[in-house]
Design a protein around this motif. Structure first.
Motif, PDB file in Angstrom:
ATOM      1  N   HIS A   1     -86.657  43.772 -11.241  1.00 22.57           N
ATOM      2  CA  HIS A   1     -86.061  42.764 -12.130  1.00 22.57           C
ATOM      3  C   HIS A   1     -86.751  41.445 -11.853  1.00 22.57           C
ATOM      4  O   HIS A   1     -86.400  40.748 -10.923  1.00 22.57           O
ATOM      5  CB  HIS A   1     -84.558  42.662 -11.882  1.00 22.57           C
ATOM      6  CG  HIS A   1     -83.838  43.951 -12.117  1.00 22.57           C
ATOM      7  ND1 HIS A   1     -83.494  44.387 -13.380  1.00 22.57           N
ATOM      8  CD2 HIS A   1     -83.445  44.936 -11.261  1.00 22.57           C
ATOM      9  CE1 HIS A   1     -82.899  45.566 -13.288  1.00 22.57           C
ATOM     10  NE2 HIS A   1     -82.862  45.932 -12.023  1.00 22.57           N
TER      11      HIS A   1
ATOM     12  N   ASP B   1     -85.700  48.740  -7.290  1.00 24.59           N
ATOM     13  CA  ASP B   1     -84.677  47.841  -7.849  1.00 24.59           C
ATOM     14  C   ASP B   1     -84.888  46.419  -7.324  1.00 24.59           C
ATOM     15  O   ASP B   1     -83.941  45.661  -7.139  1.00 24.59           O
ATOM     16  CB  ASP B   1     -83.272  48.332  -7.485  1.00 24.59           C
ATOM     17  CG  ASP B   1     -82.204  47.846  -8.466  1.00 24.59           C
ATOM     18  OD1 ASP B   1     -82.549  47.097  -9.402  1.00 24.59           O
ATOM     19  OD2 ASP B   1     -81.036  48.207  -8.284  1.00 24.59           O
TER      20      ASP B   1
ATOM     21  N   HIS C   1     -89.024  50.209 -10.971  1.00 25.20           N
ATOM     22  CA  HIS C   1     -87.694  49.590 -11.100  1.00 25.20           C
ATOM     23  C   HIS C   1     -87.678  48.225 -10.417  1.00 25.20           C
ATOM     24  O   HIS C   1     -87.551  48.134  -9.203  1.00 25.20           O
ATOM     25  CB  HIS C   1     -86.657  50.525 -10.457  1.00 25.20           C
ATOM     26  CG  HIS C   1     -85.229  50.116 -10.706  1.00 25.20           C
ATOM     27  ND1 HIS C   1     -84.173  50.955 -10.433  1.00 25.20           N
ATOM     28  CD2 HIS C   1     -84.675  48.977 -11.181  1.00 25.20           C
ATOM     29  CE1 HIS C   1     -83.041  50.353 -10.732  1.00 25.20           C
ATOM     30  NE2 HIS C   1     -83.312  49.133 -11.176  1.00 25.20           N
TER      31      HIS C   1
ATOM     32  N   LYS D   1     -84.355  49.576 -21.320  1.00 24.82           N
ATOM     33  CA  LYS D   1     -83.530  49.628 -20.108  1.00 24.82           C
ATOM     34  C   LYS D   1     -82.055  49.533 -20.482  1.00 24.82           C
ATOM     35  O   LYS D   1     -81.661  48.643 -21.244  1.00 24.82           O
ATOM     36  CB  LYS D   1     -83.915  48.464 -19.191  1.00 24.82           C
ATOM     37  CG  LYS D   1     -82.841  48.074 -18.188  1.00 24.82           C
ATOM     38  CD  LYS D   1     -82.662  49.099 -17.075  1.00 24.82           C
ATOM     39  CE  LYS D   1     -81.727  48.485 -16.025  1.00 24.82           C
ATOM     40  NZ  LYS D   1     -81.297  49.325 -15.000  1.00 24.82           N
TER      41      LYS D   1
ATOM     42  N   HIS E   1     -81.489  55.267  -9.810  1.00 24.99           N
ATOM     43  CA  HIS E   1     -80.661  55.444  -8.603  1.00 24.99           C
ATOM     44  C   HIS E   1     -80.388  56.930  -8.329  1.00 24.99           C
ATOM     45  O   HIS E   1     -79.245  57.350  -8.188  1.00 24.99           O
ATOM     46  CB  HIS E   1     -79.344  54.674  -8.745  1.00 24.99           C
ATOM     47  CG  HIS E   1     -79.514  53.219  -9.080  1.00 24.99           C
ATOM     48  ND1 HIS E   1     -80.239  52.356  -8.285  1.00 24.99           N
ATOM     49  CD2 HIS E   1     -79.086  52.475 -10.131  1.00 24.99           C
ATOM     50  CE1 HIS E   1     -80.223  51.137  -8.833  1.00 24.99           C
ATOM     51  NE2 HIS E   1     -79.553  51.186  -9.949  1.00 24.99           N
TER      52      HIS E   1
HETATM   53 ZN   LIG Z   1     -81.822  47.659 -11.341  1.00 21.46          ZN
END
Ligand SMILES: [Zn+2]
Length: 411
Positions: free
Chosen positions: A78, A336, A76, A178, A281
């Protein structure tokens, strides 16, 4: 009568110097006592919450875990975004890349991160650019996901257009799809206006089925922390965070509540048993591991990921440890991560060495009461976490093997 802190200290000094005249010092001390609670900013009640930075006085172990014990796949991250978005809905194919592969690899090599999955790879030409920039530049180290083309949602044939786009993305090298929380919380019938589109809206059915057909798992983010759906008031445990990011609140307006979002998600999961879902999450409800466990029991095609939720897991370490023991084959490592400078706005997700060291410390050690993010004040809520001390066999699965299976990397 008002005294600032400097005057108050001066008065105190005068009192000590004048210690010979007992009556004066007593009177003076009484006056100070009366003044102090009001005027000293450190006195109870007058310190602003934003200025409160308590330091733990516990003398406990502080283990620095510079490298993960086993190679890690961070599922995960970005590493780029679709450049244009409005009210939470991305438009067009242009992508902004947030880091070079060389800079990302430097962190990864130091931390023993074998591979990263860039979830927001975009669509069409933007997706091709993301894949060329990362996956092709360093094969085996980066994998990229595509996203829905919400900008085409109003076209009459959208369900089929979207299904075809998934197939094309798979051919272009995308590893999966996603879904941001756009679906359920931002996308509306008129894109940015009108009623919200539900998570289980039928118009997306061909998209989920195309993912199953192309063997592309779906990384899905539905809802948000439970506190984001409550008033931002003195009882809200994420008061600081929502104060900093008021647009993250989904309280009021026409937003569904957290439970309604979970129910829509469950209907979606139930309807597409051949599609593999990674519920990000910690299955969208890290506060409620009992519920997440029930979801995993109910939906064998669903796994979960940890990103940005070690603050929740680590403050319920005994329940979390039982959860990891029981679902060790279905929990994937993720952070994340967002590269700086963007990532600096969310310290619990900032892509840098310190972030990985905290995650590794949380999973690998039995350390107690430490920060879950590299920040002077805990950014998501004012608590600390406890390490899970996972056994090697569980660690290996969570760090690597479960992700390798999802990505089809087993050799
Ligand atoms: Zn994310």
């Amino acid at each position: 009568m008002t005294l600032d802190r400097r005057q108050w200290l001066k008065g105190l000094g005068g009192g000590l110097l004048g210690a010979g005249s007992g009556a004066w010092t007593t009177r003076r001390a009484a006056a100070d006592a009366a003044v102090r609670p009001k005027e000293d900013p450190a006195a109870a009640g007058s310190l602003r919450l934003a200025d409160f930075r308590p330091r733990s006085m516990l003398h406990v172990a502080r283990t620095q875990v510079a490298r993960a014990r086993y190679p890690v796949i961070d599922v995960h991250s970005h590493l780029g975004w679709t450049a244009r978005s409005e009210k939470g809905v991305a438009f067009g194919e242009d992508v902004t890349l947030l880091i070079t592969p060389a800079d990302a690899l430097a962190v990864m090599d130091r931390k023993n991160v074998q591979a990263m999955v860039n979830l927001t790879g975009g669509t069409g030409r933007g997706l091709e650019r993301s894949i060329a920039a990362f996956d092709r530049a360093a094969p085996g180290r980066f994998f990229t996901c595509t996203e829905p083309s919400y900008g085409r949602f109003l076209e009459p044939n959208y369900p089929q257009i979207q299904a075809d786009a998934i197939e094309a993305a798979g051919r272009a090298g995308a590893k999966g799809l996603k879904i941001l929380k756009t679906l359920g919380l931002y996308l509306r019938e008129g894109l940015t206006r009108g009623p919200l589109v539900k998570v289980d809206d039928r118009r997306f059915d061909p998209m989920w089925e195309a993912c199953a057909a192309a063997d592309m798992p779906v990384w899905i983010h539905v809802s948000d922390p439970e506190a984001f759906f409550l008033p931002i008031d003195a009882e809200n445990e994420r008061y600081d965070e929502l104060g900093k990011h008021p647009d993250w609140s989904f309280h009021g307006g026409d937003f569904p509540n957290h439970r309604e979002l979970m129910e829509a998600r469950d209907r979606l999961f139930a309807r597409h048993p051949k599609t593999r879902f990674l519920a990000l999450h910690v299955g969208h409800d890290a506060e409620n591991l009992g519920f997440v466990g029930e979801s995993l029991d109910r939906f064998p095609h669903v796994s979960v990921e940890l990103g940005a939720r070690i603050g929740e897991l680590g403050r319920q370490p005994r329940a979390a440890r039982r959860f990891f023991d029981k679902y060790q084959d279905r929990i994937l490592f993720g952070t994340d991560a967002v590269p700086p400078p963007d990532g600096d706005n969310y310290p619990q997700q900032v892509f840098k060495d310190e972030l990985y060291e905290i995650y590794f410390r949380f999973l690998e050690t039995a350390d107690e009461y430490f920060d879950y993010a590299p920040a002077p004040v805990p950014p998501q809520g004012r608590w600390c976490i406890y390490g899970l001390d996972l056994p090697d066999q569980v660690l290996r699965k969570v760090y690597h093997d479960n992700a390798a299976r999802l990505l089809g990397l087993e050799s």
